[in-house]
Write a protein that holds these residues in place. Structure first.
Motif, PDB file in Angstrom:
ATOM      1  N   LEU A  16       0.833  -1.199   0.000  1.00 39.13           N
ATOM      2  CA  LEU A  16       0.000   0.000   0.000  1.00 39.13           C
ATOM      3  C   LEU A  16       0.867   1.249   0.000  1.00 39.13           C
ATOM      4  CD1 LEU A  16      -0.232   1.666   2.951  1.00 39.13           C
ATOM      5  CD2 LEU A  16      -1.251  -0.502   3.634  1.00 39.13           C
ATOM      6  N   THR A  17       0.332   2.297  -0.592  1.00 34.17           N
ATOM      7  CA  THR A  17       0.965   3.618  -0.580  1.00 34.17           C
ATOM      8  C   THR A  17      -0.105   4.661  -0.334  1.00 34.17           C
ATOM      9  OG1 THR A  17       2.703   2.960  -2.139  1.00 34.17           O
ATOM     10  CG2 THR A  17       2.289   5.319  -1.890  1.00 34.17           C
ATOM     11  N   VAL A  18       0.150   5.546   0.597  1.00 33.46           N
ATOM     12  CA  VAL A  18      -0.714   6.699   0.847  1.00 33.46           C
ATOM     13  C   VAL A  18       0.133   7.939   0.579  1.00 33.46           C
ATOM     14  CG1 VAL A  18      -2.212   7.892   2.469  1.00 33.46           C
ATOM     15  CG2 VAL A  18      -1.975   5.412   2.603  1.00 33.46           C
ATOM     16  N   LYS A  19      -0.340   8.787  -0.314  1.00 34.84           N
ATOM     17  CA  LYS A  19       0.500   9.872  -0.818  1.00 34.84           C
ATOM     18  C   LYS A  19       0.391  11.150   0.017  1.00 34.84           C
ATOM     19  CE  LYS A  19       0.278   8.235  -5.582  1.00 34.84           C
ATOM     20  NZ  LYS A  19      -0.182   8.519  -6.964  1.00 34.84           N
ATOM     21  N   CYS A  20       1.517  11.861   0.044  1.00 37.46           N
ATOM     22  CA  CYS A  20       1.575  13.143   0.752  1.00 37.46           C
ATOM     23  C   CYS A  20       2.626  14.021   0.084  1.00 37.46           C
ATOM     24  CB  CYS A  20       1.931  12.918   2.216  1.00 37.46           C
ATOM     25  SG  CYS A  20       2.248  14.438   3.157  1.00 37.46           S
ATOM     26  N   THR A  21       2.271  15.253  -0.211  1.00 39.73           N
ATOM     27  CA  THR A  21       3.244  16.235  -0.665  1.00 39.73           C
ATOM     28  C   THR A  21       3.158  17.451   0.239  1.00 39.73           C
ATOM     29  OG1 THR A  21       1.695  17.190  -2.252  1.00 39.73           O
ATOM     30  CG2 THR A  21       3.168  15.472  -3.063  1.00 39.73           C
ATOM     31  N   TYR A  22       4.232  18.208   0.293  1.00 40.64           N
ATOM     32  CA  TYR A  22       4.294  19.296   1.260  1.00 40.64           C
ATOM     33  C   TYR A  22       4.960  20.519   0.650  1.00 40.64           C
ATOM     34  CZ  TYR A  22       9.207  18.193   1.589  1.00 40.64           C
ATOM     35  OH  TYR A  22      10.524  17.990   1.279  1.00 40.64           O
ATOM     36  N   SER A  23       4.779  21.624   1.345  1.00 41.47           N
ATOM     37  CA  SER A  23       5.479  22.857   1.004  1.00 41.47           C
ATOM     38  C   SER A  23       5.851  23.545   2.310  1.00 41.47           C
ATOM     39  CB  SER A  23       4.587  23.781   0.159  1.00 41.47           C
ATOM     40  OG  SER A  23       5.218  25.022  -0.056  1.00 41.47           O
ATOM     41  N   VAL A  24       7.139  23.854   2.455  1.00 45.96           N
ATOM     42  CA  VAL A  24       7.614  24.509   3.677  1.00 45.96           C
ATOM     43  C   VAL A  24       8.900  25.247   3.362  1.00 45.96           C
ATOM     44  CG1 VAL A  24       8.962  22.523   4.466  1.00 45.96           C
ATOM     45  CG2 VAL A  24       8.044  24.133   6.142  1.00 45.96           C
ATOM     46  N   SER A  25       9.110  26.349   4.036  1.00 42.23           N
ATOM     47  CA  SER A  25      10.381  27.044   3.886  1.00 42.23           C
ATOM     48  C   SER A  25      11.379  26.403   4.836  1.00 42.23           C
ATOM     49  CB  SER A  25      10.225  28.532   4.210  1.00 42.23           C
ATOM     50  OG  SER A  25       9.691  28.698   5.501  1.00 42.23           O
ATOM     51  N   GLY A  26      12.549  26.147   4.356  1.00 40.90           N
ATOM     52  CA  GLY A  26      13.556  25.503   5.181  1.00 40.90           C
ATOM     53  C   GLY A  26      13.398  23.991   5.194  1.00 40.90           C
ATOM     54  N   ASN A  27      14.030  23.369   6.156  1.00 36.93           N
ATOM     55  CA  ASN A  27      13.997  21.913   6.254  1.00 36.93           C
ATOM     56  C   ASN A  27      12.733  21.455   6.967  1.00 36.93           C
ATOM     57  OD1 ASN A  27      16.561  21.550   5.023  1.00 36.93           O
ATOM     58  ND2 ASN A  27      17.538  22.118   6.949  1.00 36.93           N
ATOM     59  N   PRO A  28      12.038  20.505   6.372  1.00 34.46           N
ATOM     60  CA  PRO A  28      10.746  20.110   6.951  1.00 34.46           C
ATOM     61  C   PRO A  28      10.877  19.047   8.032  1.00 34.46           C
ATOM     62  CG  PRO A  28      11.104  18.907   4.929  1.00 34.46           C
ATOM     63  CD  PRO A  28      12.311  19.808   5.106  1.00 34.46           C
ATOM     64  N   TYR A  29       9.970  19.115   8.993  1.00 39.90           N
ATOM     65  CA  TYR A  29       9.674  18.009   9.887  1.00 39.90           C
ATOM     66  C   TYR A  29       8.386  17.399   9.323  1.00 39.90           C
ATOM     67  CZ  TYR A  29      12.791  20.007  13.492  1.00 39.90           C
ATOM     68  OH  TYR A  29      13.862  20.488  14.188  1.00 39.90           O
ATOM     69  N   GLY A  36      18.458  12.815   8.189  1.00 34.80           N
ATOM     70  CA  GLY A  36      19.037  11.478   8.112  1.00 34.80           C
ATOM     71  C   GLY A  36      18.530  10.690   6.925  1.00 34.80           C
ATOM     72  N   ASP A  37      18.404   9.385   7.101  1.00 33.71           N
ATOM     73  CA  ASP A  37      17.991   8.501   6.014  1.00 33.71           C
ATOM     74  C   ASP A  37      16.632   8.895   5.465  1.00 33.71           C
ATOM     75  OD1 ASP A  37      19.390   5.456   7.462  1.00 33.71           O
ATOM     76  OD2 ASP A  37      20.268   7.041   6.215  1.00 33.71           O
ATOM     77  N   ASN A  38      16.519   8.830   4.155  1.00 32.68           N
ATOM     78  CA  ASN A  38      15.250   9.229   3.528  1.00 32.68           C
ATOM     79  C   ASN A  38      14.148   8.224   3.792  1.00 32.68           C
ATOM     80  OD1 ASN A  38      16.434  11.531   2.519  1.00 32.68           O
ATOM     81  ND2 ASN A  38      16.857  10.644   0.511  1.00 32.68           N
ATOM     82  N   LEU A  39      14.501   6.981   4.070  1.00 33.33           N
ATOM     83  CA  LEU A  39      13.503   5.957   4.375  1.00 33.33           C
ATOM     84  C   LEU A  39      13.369   5.843   5.882  1.00 33.33           C
ATOM     85  CD1 LEU A  39      11.588   3.861   3.134  1.00 33.33           C
ATOM     86  CD2 LEU A  39      13.435   2.186   3.381  1.00 33.33           C
ATOM     87  N   VAL A  40      12.182   6.139   6.359  1.00 32.31           N
ATOM     88  CA  VAL A  40      11.917   6.141   7.792  1.00 32.31           C
ATOM     89  C   VAL A  40      10.995   4.975   8.132  1.00 32.31           C
ATOM     90  CG1 VAL A  40      10.944   7.447   9.709  1.00 32.31           C
ATOM     91  CG2 VAL A  40      12.097   8.651   7.849  1.00 32.31           C
ATOM     92  N   LYS A  41      11.370   4.226   9.142  1.00 34.63           N
ATOM     93  CA  LYS A  41      10.522   3.105   9.579  1.00 34.63           C
ATOM     94  C   LYS A  41       9.758   3.494  10.835  1.00 34.63           C
ATOM     95  CE  LYS A  41      13.404  -0.465   7.501  1.00 34.63           C
ATOM     96  NZ  LYS A  41      12.418  -0.723   6.412  1.00 34.63           N
ATOM     97  N   GLY A  42       8.500   3.043  10.901  1.00 35.47           N
ATOM     98  CA  GLY A  42       7.664   3.421  12.022  1.00 35.47           C
ATOM     99  C   GLY A  42       6.927   2.240  12.619  1.00 35.47           C
ATOM    100  N   SER A  43       5.819   2.556  13.259  1.00 31.51           N
ATOM    101  CA  SER A  43       5.033   1.548  13.963  1.00 31.51           C
ATOM    102  C   SER A  43       4.234   0.695  12.983  1.00 31.51           C
ATOM    103  CB  SER A  43       4.067   2.232  14.937  1.00 31.51           C
ATOM    104  OG  SER A  43       4.736   3.103  15.805  1.00 31.51           O
ATOM    105  N   TYR A  44       3.873  -0.524  13.454  1.00 35.08           N
ATOM    106  CA  TYR A  44       2.970  -1.421  12.732  1.00 35.08           C
ATOM    107  C   TYR A  44       3.465  -1.797  11.342  1.00 35.08           C
ATOM    108  CZ  TYR A  44       0.051   0.737  16.338  1.00 35.08           C
ATOM    109  OH  TYR A  44      -0.434   1.238  17.529  1.00 35.08           O
ATOM    110  N   GLY A  45       4.782  -1.746  11.115  1.00 33.39           N
ATOM    111  CA  GLY A  45       5.344  -2.143   9.829  1.00 33.39           C
ATOM    112  C   GLY A  45       5.293  -1.073   8.750  1.00 33.39           C
ATOM    113  N   PHE A  46       4.843   0.132   9.096  1.00 34.85           N
ATOM    114  CA  PHE A  46       4.802   1.213   8.135  1.00 34.85           C
ATOM    115  C   PHE A  46       6.165   1.869   7.966  1.00 34.85           C
ATOM    116  CE2 PHE A  46       0.443   1.761   6.857  1.00 34.85           C
ATOM    117  CZ  PHE A  46      -0.280   1.135   7.861  1.00 34.85           C
ATOM    118  N   GLU A  47       6.360   2.426   6.783  1.00 26.44           N
ATOM    119  CA  GLU A  47       7.543   3.211   6.506  1.00 26.44           C
ATOM    120  C   GLU A  47       7.158   4.349   5.578  1.00 26.44           C
ATOM    121  OE1 GLU A  47      10.016   0.083   4.983  1.00 26.44           O
ATOM    122  OE2 GLU A  47       9.342   0.405   2.930  1.00 26.44           O
ATOM    123  N   ALA A  48       8.016   5.341   5.490  1.00 24.73           N
ATOM    124  CA  ALA A  48       7.741   6.469   4.608  1.00 24.73           C
ATOM    125  C   ALA A  48       9.056   6.914   3.985  1.00 24.73           C
ATOM    126  CB  ALA A  48       7.091   7.616   5.367  1.00 24.73           C
TER     127      ALA A  48
END
Lengths: 112, 114
Positions: free
Chosen positions: B19-32, B53-65
């Protein structure tokens, strides 16, 4: 991570009445946030509550309608005043710790 | 000004498929960047975050972004979907400024088909 307790978890209220929601955090935090989530919608920030100062309200929200107290670093209340059916929402308390927001379970208000 | 977009109101995926759930953003500077999940009648639960850090982030319940700076995207992924993953997912962005708020996307409802 912070643990946040909110109450009531849900309530059914009559038009024209007011309800106060309580938020308790298990650690001291500088900033607490109150959000509203209307049915089927995203989160909207109502205000930021800092201990020892007036809350800072976002555009579209006013103190008379949503008075906030922040008596210490672990507790805050949000009152929804003179409620109308349009105030039926989930109200969420949150705190920011190490960058991310942590949320309470929310208070689901239904106004008849 | 910060903003975040979740272009899909709903995503349907068969159980066991990626599965993939999409998200795009706009922010000045480095985003959180953050992902949260909301199960029915519950508050929001934190899934994962990207700060640096690493562009691939691992999270809870087997999700990553995956953070993609050139595409200003932070899509949520999971290799094999479970029916219990069915929920409402929110992407959020913050510019790291203490006086600025975290902005949430409108949410994407993920429906995993058994």
């Amino acid at each position: 991570s912070a643990v946040i307790s909110q109450k009531p978890s849900r309530d059914i209220c009559q038009r024209g009445t007011s309800l106060t929601i309580q938020c308790q955090v298990d650690s001291q935090v500088t900033m607490m946030f109150w959000y509203r989530q209307q049915p089927g919608q995203s989160l909207t920030l109502i205000a930021t509550a800092n201990q020892g100062s007036e809350a800072t309200y976002e555009s579209g929200f006013v103190i008379d309608k949503f008075p906030i107290s922040r008596p210490n670093l672990t507790f805050s209340t949000l009152t929804v005043s003179n409620m109308s059916p349009e105030d039926s929402s989930i109200y969420l308390c949150s705190v920011r710790d190490t960058g991310e927001l942590f949320f309470g379970e929310g208070s689901r208000l239904t106004v008849l | 000004a910060q903003s975040v977009a979740q272009p899909e109101d709903q995503v349907n995926v068969a159980e066991g498929n990626p599965l993939t759930v999409k998200c795009t953003y706009s922010v000045s500077g480095n985003p959180y960047l953050f992902w949260y999940v909301q199960y029915p009648n519950r508050g929001l639960q934190f899934l994962l975050k990207y700060i640096t850090g690493d562009n691939l982030v691992k999270g809870s319940y087997g999700f990553e972004a995956e953070f993609n700076k050139s595409q200003t995207s932070f899509h949520l992924k999971k290799p094999s979907a479970l029916v219990s993953d069915s929920a409402l997912y929110f992407c959020a962005v913050w510019d790291g400024n203490r006086d600025d708020k975290i902005i949430f996307g409108k949410g994407t409802r993920l429906h995993i088909l058994p």
